[in-house]
Design a protein around this motif. Structure first.
Motif, PDB file in Angstrom:
ATOM      1  N   SER A 241      18.188 -12.855 -39.454  1.00 41.27           N
ATOM      2  CA  SER A 241      17.577 -12.132 -38.332  1.00 41.27           C
ATOM      3  C   SER A 241      17.757 -12.976 -37.074  1.00 41.27           C
ATOM      4  N   PRO A 242      17.589 -12.381 -35.889  1.00 40.84           N
ATOM      5  CA  PRO A 242      17.782 -13.134 -34.648  1.00 40.84           C
ATOM      6  C   PRO A 242      16.790 -14.284 -34.523  1.00 40.84           C
ATOM      7  N   LEU A 243      17.184 -15.268 -33.732  1.00 43.45           N
ATOM      8  CA  LEU A 243      16.327 -16.411 -33.431  1.00 43.45           C
ATOM      9  C   LEU A 243      16.114 -16.460 -31.921  1.00 43.45           C
ATOM     10  N   PHE A 244      14.869 -16.579 -31.500  1.00 43.86           N
ATOM     11  CA  PHE A 244      14.546 -16.563 -30.071  1.00 43.86           C
ATOM     12  C   PHE A 244      14.093 -17.949 -29.627  1.00 43.86           C
ATOM     13  N   ALA A 251      15.389 -25.574 -35.735  1.00 41.88           N
ATOM     14  CA  ALA A 251      14.664 -25.610 -37.011  1.00 41.88           C
ATOM     15  C   ALA A 251      15.488 -24.941 -38.109  1.00 41.88           C
ATOM     16  N   PHE A 252      16.130 -23.822 -37.790  1.00 49.98           N
ATOM     17  CA  PHE A 252      16.951 -23.113 -38.780  1.00 49.98           C
ATOM     18  C   PHE A 252      18.058 -24.011 -39.311  1.00 49.98           C
ATOM     19  N   TYR A 253      18.805 -24.651 -38.415  1.00 42.83           N
ATOM     20  CA  TYR A 253      19.936 -25.464 -38.862  1.00 42.83           C
ATOM     21  C   TYR A 253      19.491 -26.802 -39.464  1.00 42.83           C
ATOM     22  N   ALA A 317      14.777 -15.457 -40.895  1.00 41.12           N
ATOM     23  CA  ALA A 317      16.160 -15.898 -40.727  1.00 41.12           C
ATOM     24  C   ALA A 317      16.675 -16.627 -41.959  1.00 41.12           C
ATOM     25  N   LEU A 318      15.764 -17.256 -42.693  1.00 43.08           N
ATOM     26  CA  LEU A 318      16.141 -18.037 -43.872  1.00 43.08           C
ATOM     27  C   LEU A 318      16.107 -17.234 -45.167  1.00 43.08           C
ATOM     28  N   HIS A 319      15.368 -16.128 -45.147  1.00 36.56           N
ATOM     29  CA  HIS A 319      15.180 -15.351 -46.381  1.00 36.56           C
ATOM     30  C   HIS A 319      15.590 -13.899 -46.175  1.00 36.56           C
ATOM     31  N   GLU A 320      16.477 -13.434 -46.998  1.00 40.31           N
ATOM     32  CA  GLU A 320      16.906 -12.041 -46.922  1.00 40.31           C
ATOM     33  C   GLU A 320      15.728 -11.118 -47.224  1.00 40.31           C
ATOM     34  N   GLY A 321      15.596 -10.074 -46.454  1.00 36.76           N
ATOM     35  CA  GLY A 321      14.502  -9.134 -46.666  1.00 36.76           C
ATOM     36  C   GLY A 321      13.653  -8.943 -45.427  1.00 36.76           C
TER      37      GLY A 321
END
Length: 400
Positions: A241-244, A251-253, A317-321
């Motif tokens: 999902s998008p990251l704002f 944090a995601f990477y 963003a880390l988990h599908e769904g």
């Protein structure tokens, strides 16, 4: 919704310029977004009149960039950027024109703009001035440079990042000649300040078609000029999902690539201390979640309210769904026995009264931290006598 519903106050500004003998149009992103069916935000106006003349016509004018023909007109408590029609020559610094000449022809002004979708003007009666067929480009969902693409990108290489950003935000395809020029000239990005690039990268990750944006960064070679990101598989390891905001991106990477240092991100991209603080909170909160496999009271207590939405987006963003945790976080927050340390019924002074024989030292904050954790997690009720009783039953602090 009619044009007049969206632009009515701006049209009043235009009308006043026309009544004073000039002409003016709404230009740029406001027209593009309106024709695309997107929300219209900031409204810019181009005019045949000089900044000095605009200052004579309106009472409330702020000369923010008067040397380049731009002033801010305040009307109905809204700011409108009003810029004189102009042509530009020479871009030695790859950003600012070496020479600006004011003109009185809107079509000449539109010729200096970056993409055809942004080179459309709208009159007070809703008529479009569209010499580069930008409306067709919007209908065909296409990003195309005005005139010769290589000239536009040499004028300001950041336009290459803007092309990718518009693709991400609008789900538009970059036209072949424009993309070829972008790919060929991507090394020019080295002339652009990292702060300006950072703004565009942030918007790419937040676009509705961010996956397309990340793919374009890879295929055009622009990624090769992005600190840290150039070494990551951002086109394959795509968020769900998008990251704002940079705090969410970092944090995601950092969670995907444990060897990455958030501090290096901050330094390389010249990000703010506030971004660093938010990033650290998100990482701590997510690692707490991973340990407990749940949104715990302690996690919610330590996470600032303003980061609830960010934590939810990071999780999605880390988990599908695309699971939305906003409500769970908010509900948990409302159920906490305390909202901050000051609400504890038992404070440091109370602890000192129990252990008058001990000198002040680190043991005080360590014990207060323990009490705070036990109250938040529900192991101790937030009641003075019950906390006092619990403290007495615990091993007394060692002297320092």
């Amino acid at each position: 919704m009619s044009s007049h519903d969206v632009f009515k106050p701006a049209f009043e500004v235009i009308q006043k310029i026309e009544e004073a003998g000039g002409e003016a149009y709404i230009v740029g992103g406001a027209v593009r977004d309106y024709l695309s069916g997107r929300p219209v935000n900031d409204i810019d106006i181009a005019t045949s009149e000089t900044p000095e003349r605009i200052q004579e016509i309106f009472e409330k004018v702020i000369p923010v960039g008067i040397e380049h023909g731009t002033v801010i007109v305040r009307h109905r408590s809204v700011s409108y950027e009003v810029t004189t029609y102009r042509v530009e020559e020479g871009y030695e610094d790859y950003r600012h024109p070496d020479e600006v000449t004011f003109v009185r022809d809107i079509t000449l002004d539109l010729a200096r703009r970056d993409f055809t979708t942004n080179a459309i003007a709208m009159s007070r009666d809703g008529r479009l001035i569209d010499p580069y067929h930008g409306h067709d480009a919007i209908r065909n969902k296409k990003i195309e440079a005005v005139g010769e693409p290589s000239e536009r990108f040499h004028e300001d290489p950041l336009r290459m990042m803007r092309a990718v950003r518009f693709a991400s935000q609008l789900s538009f395809k970059i036209e072949k000649r424009t993309e070829e020029a972008l790919t060929h000239l991507s090394p020019l990005l080295q002339h652009i300040s990292i702060e300006r690039i950072a703004v565009e990268v942030e918007k790419i990750f937040g676009g509705s078609d961010y996956a397309l944006g990340l793919q374009l960064l890879q295929s055009t070679g622009l990624k090769n000029h992005l600190p840290i990101l150039k070494d990551l598989d951002i086109h394959r390891n795509v968020p769900y999902s998008p990251l704002f905001g940079w705090h969410e991106i970092i944090a995601f990477y950092a969670l995907q690539y444990p060897h990455l240092s958030p501090e290096n991100f901050m330094k390389s991209w010249k990000l703010s201390k506030d971004t660093k603080k938010k990033t650290e909170q998100l990482l701590h909160a997510y690692k707490t979640y991973e340990r407990k496999k749940n949104v715990t009271s302690w996690l919610v207590y330590q996470l600032d309210d303003e980061l609830f939405a960010s934590f939810s987006r990071l999780f999605s963003a880390l988990h599908e769904g695309n699971m939305n945790l906003d409500k769970d976080l908010t509900d948990r927050k409302e159920q906490l026995p305390i909202q901050n340390k000051k609400e504890l019924s038992f404070q440091a002074r109370d602890l000192l009264q129990l252990y008058t024989h001990l000198p002040k030292g680190p043991w005080i904050s360590e014990w207060m931290d323990t009490i705070e954790h036990h109250v938040v997690t529900g192991e101790i009720e937030n009641d003075y006598e019950k906390i006092k009783e619990w403290v007495r039953g615990w091993n007394p602090p060692a002297s320092n």
